[in-house]
Design a protein around this motif. Structure first.
Motif, PDB file in Angstrom:
ATOM      1  N   VAL A 169       1.002  -1.408  -0.335  1.00 60.02           N
ATOM      2  CA  VAL A 169      -0.427  -0.412  -0.395  1.00 60.02           C
ATOM      3  C   VAL A 169       0.918   1.077  -0.078  1.00 60.02           C
ATOM      4  O   VAL A 169       1.358   0.905   0.472  1.00 60.02           O
ATOM      5  CB  VAL A 169      -0.877  -0.006   1.528  1.00 60.02           C
ATOM      6  CG1 VAL A 169      -1.574   1.787   1.024  1.00 60.02           C
ATOM      7  CG2 VAL A 169      -1.767  -1.127   1.272  1.00 60.02           C
ATOM      8  N   PHE A 170       0.517   2.434  -0.510  1.00 59.18           N
ATOM      9  CA  PHE A 170       1.136   3.118  -1.026  1.00 59.18           C
ATOM     10  C   PHE A 170       2.651   2.906  -1.517  1.00 59.18           C
ATOM     11  O   PHE A 170       3.526   4.017  -1.351  1.00 59.18           O
ATOM     12  CB  PHE A 170       1.778   4.218   0.757  1.00 59.18           C
ATOM     13  CG  PHE A 170       0.711   4.011   1.564  1.00 59.18           C
ATOM     14  CD1 PHE A 170      -0.611   5.162   1.051  1.00 59.18           C
ATOM     15  CD2 PHE A 170       0.319   3.049   2.580  1.00 59.18           C
ATOM     16  CE1 PHE A 170      -1.956   4.848   2.180  1.00 59.18           C
ATOM     17  CE2 PHE A 170      -0.635   3.472   3.728  1.00 59.18           C
ATOM     18  CZ  PHE A 170      -1.845   4.286   3.554  1.00 59.18           C
ATOM     19  N   SER A 171       2.530   2.513  -2.779  1.00 59.63           N
ATOM     20  CA  SER A 171       4.042   2.155  -3.487  1.00 59.63           C
ATOM     21  C   SER A 171       3.989   3.666  -4.399  1.00 59.63           C
ATOM     22  O   SER A 171       5.276   3.288  -4.462  1.00 59.63           O
ATOM     23  CB  SER A 171       3.839   1.052  -3.772  1.00 59.63           C
ATOM     24  OG  SER A 171       2.243   0.432  -4.689  1.00 59.63           O
ATOM     25  N   GLU A 172       2.726   3.757  -4.872  1.00 66.01           N
ATOM     26  CA  GLU A 172       3.127   4.959  -5.685  1.00 66.01           C
ATOM     27  C   GLU A 172       3.351   6.102  -4.614  1.00 66.01           C
ATOM     28  O   GLU A 172       3.793   7.048  -5.826  1.00 66.01           O
ATOM     29  CB  GLU A 172       1.499   5.244  -6.173  1.00 66.01           C
ATOM     30  CG  GLU A 172       0.507   6.301  -5.274  1.00 66.01           C
ATOM     31  CD  GLU A 172      -0.037   5.221  -4.333  1.00 66.01           C
ATOM     32  OE1 GLU A 172      -0.508   6.166  -2.968  1.00 66.01           O
ATOM     33  OE2 GLU A 172      -0.361   4.119  -4.069  1.00 66.01           O
ATOM     34  N   LYS A 173       3.395   6.235  -3.735  1.00 65.39           N
ATOM     35  CA  LYS A 173       4.117   7.510  -3.069  1.00 65.39           C
ATOM     36  C   LYS A 173       5.257   7.187  -2.427  1.00 65.39           C
ATOM     37  O   LYS A 173       6.150   8.258  -2.180  1.00 65.39           O
ATOM     38  CB  LYS A 173       3.205   7.753  -1.772  1.00 65.39           C
ATOM     39  CG  LYS A 173       3.418   8.751  -0.584  1.00 65.39           C
ATOM     40  CD  LYS A 173       1.750   8.964  -0.131  1.00 65.39           C
ATOM     41  CE  LYS A 173       2.426  10.134   0.618  1.00 65.39           C
ATOM     42  NZ  LYS A 173       1.232  10.472   1.850  1.00 65.39           N
ATOM     43  N   TYR A 174       6.040   5.588  -2.201  1.00 64.63           N
ATOM     44  CA  TYR A 174       6.968   5.742  -1.469  1.00 64.63           C
ATOM     45  C   TYR A 174       7.613   4.488  -2.118  1.00 64.63           C
ATOM     46  O   TYR A 174       6.757   3.580  -3.071  1.00 64.63           O
ATOM     47  CB  TYR A 174       6.725   5.096   0.044  1.00 64.63           C
ATOM     48  CG  TYR A 174       6.218   5.660   1.105  1.00 64.63           C
ATOM     49  CD1 TYR A 174       7.050   7.396   1.033  1.00 64.63           C
ATOM     50  CD2 TYR A 174       5.178   6.053   1.835  1.00 64.63           C
ATOM     51  CE1 TYR A 174       6.692   8.213   2.251  1.00 64.63           C
ATOM     52  CE2 TYR A 174       4.227   7.343   1.799  1.00 64.63           C
ATOM     53  CZ  TYR A 174       5.263   8.252   2.216  1.00 64.63           C
ATOM     54  OH  TYR A 174       4.823   9.157   3.257  1.00 64.63           O
ATOM     55  N   PRO A 175       9.075   4.015  -1.815  1.00 66.38           N
ATOM     56  CA  PRO A 175       9.794   2.819  -2.651  1.00 66.38           C
ATOM     57  C   PRO A 175       9.427   1.894  -1.874  1.00 66.38           C
ATOM     58  O   PRO A 175       8.652   2.058  -0.809  1.00 66.38           O
ATOM     59  CB  PRO A 175      11.066   3.577  -2.468  1.00 66.38           C
ATOM     60  CG  PRO A 175      11.295   4.531  -1.522  1.00 66.38           C
ATOM     61  CD  PRO A 175       9.774   4.853  -1.716  1.00 66.38           C
ATOM     62  N   PHE A 176       9.727   0.559  -1.937  1.00 67.50           N
ATOM     63  CA  PHE A 176       9.883  -0.504  -1.701  1.00 67.50           C
ATOM     64  C   PHE A 176      10.486  -0.855  -0.701  1.00 67.50           C
ATOM     65  O   PHE A 176      10.931  -0.502  -0.544  1.00 67.50           O
ATOM     66  CB  PHE A 176       9.489  -1.644  -2.714  1.00 67.50           C
ATOM     67  CG  PHE A 176       9.815  -3.585  -2.061  1.00 67.50           C
ATOM     68  CD1 PHE A 176       9.304  -4.169  -1.634  1.00 67.50           C
ATOM     69  CD2 PHE A 176      10.827  -3.955  -1.085  1.00 67.50           C
ATOM     70  CE1 PHE A 176       8.282  -4.441  -1.001  1.00 67.50           C
ATOM     71  CE2 PHE A 176      10.425  -4.972  -0.827  1.00 67.50           C
ATOM     72  CZ  PHE A 176       9.335  -5.687  -0.075  1.00 67.50           C
ATOM     73  N   ALA A 177       9.881  -0.883   0.406  1.00 70.67           N
ATOM     74  CA  ALA A 177      10.176  -1.214   2.907  1.00 70.67           C
ATOM     75  C   ALA A 177      10.078  -2.453   2.202  1.00 70.67           C
ATOM     76  O   ALA A 177       9.447  -3.133   2.767  1.00 70.67           O
ATOM     77  CB  ALA A 177       9.676  -0.292   3.339  1.00 70.67           C
TER      78      ALA A 177
END
Length: 200
Positions: A169-177
């Motif tokens: 979730v929020f992959s469009e906002k943050y890089p893969f964690a």
């Protein structure tokens, strides 16, 4: 014997190794170490990766053993954690399927950290449909051939290359964690979480 520390909704790497071991033991006779995964987990939120921490009390000061660590009754941590997880993962593909498993964790009373963590681990195992026992050490183990007590730490730099990417979730906002709490993997990958863990 493979030694692990106790952990609150363990990291993906911790969970993968725990599942892979024939005889995992959770060390509870050690002197408690602060700022570790023993009382915290990392999750992806709308504000990026955040740490959910269970407030603890060292009943015997700096000599308190992990088995004796109490949970502070003052802070409303259960309400905070449940609201955070709901806000963070309600848009994930498998949130509705799995969230009810977590409700007893946030609605029950826990006095000791070890009891909370055991309940959290049993819940994760149930979500993954794995039948595995959680066994505590019966005394402090000074040495073990497979000693993983210092391996999993929020202070260590994560090698991103060791963790295949999956939808977050929020992959469009943050890089893969990589290597967040296993809850991140379960909410996003559902039944495929076990396959992912088996490949690490």
């Amino acid at each position: 014997m493979t030694l692990f520390t106790t952990a609150y909704f363990p990291s993906i790497s911790y969970m993968a190794r725990f599942l892979a071991e024939d005889e995992p033991f959770v060390e509870i006779w050690e002197t408690y170490h602060k700022q570790t995964y023993r009382n915290r987990c990392r999750v992806m939120t709308a504000n990026g990766v955040e740490c959910l921490s269970v407030p603890v009390v060292k009943v015997n000061g700096n000599h308190t053993m992990t088995k004796d660590m109490s949970i502070s009754p003052i802070e409303p941590w259960q309400h905070i954690h449940s609201r955070c997880l709901e806000s963070a993962y309600k848009a994930s593909p498998y949130f509705d399927h799995y969230y009810d498993y977590l409700r007893p964790i946030f609605e029950s009373h826990f006095e000791r950290l070890i009891d909370l963590n055991d309940a959290a681990m049993k819940t994760v195992l149930k979500m993954l449909k794995v039948n595995k026992e959680i066994v505590h050490t019966t005394d402090y183990v000074r040495e073990s051939e497979n000693d993983l007590r210092e391996v999993f730490s929020p202070k260590k730099q994560v090698d991103v290359s060791l963790f295949p990417t999956y939808y977050q979730v929020f992959s469009e906002k943050y890089p893969f964690a990589p290597d967040l709490s296993v809850l991140d993997l379960i909410f996003n990958e559902g039944p495929e979480a076990m396959w992912y863990l088996s490949k690490l």
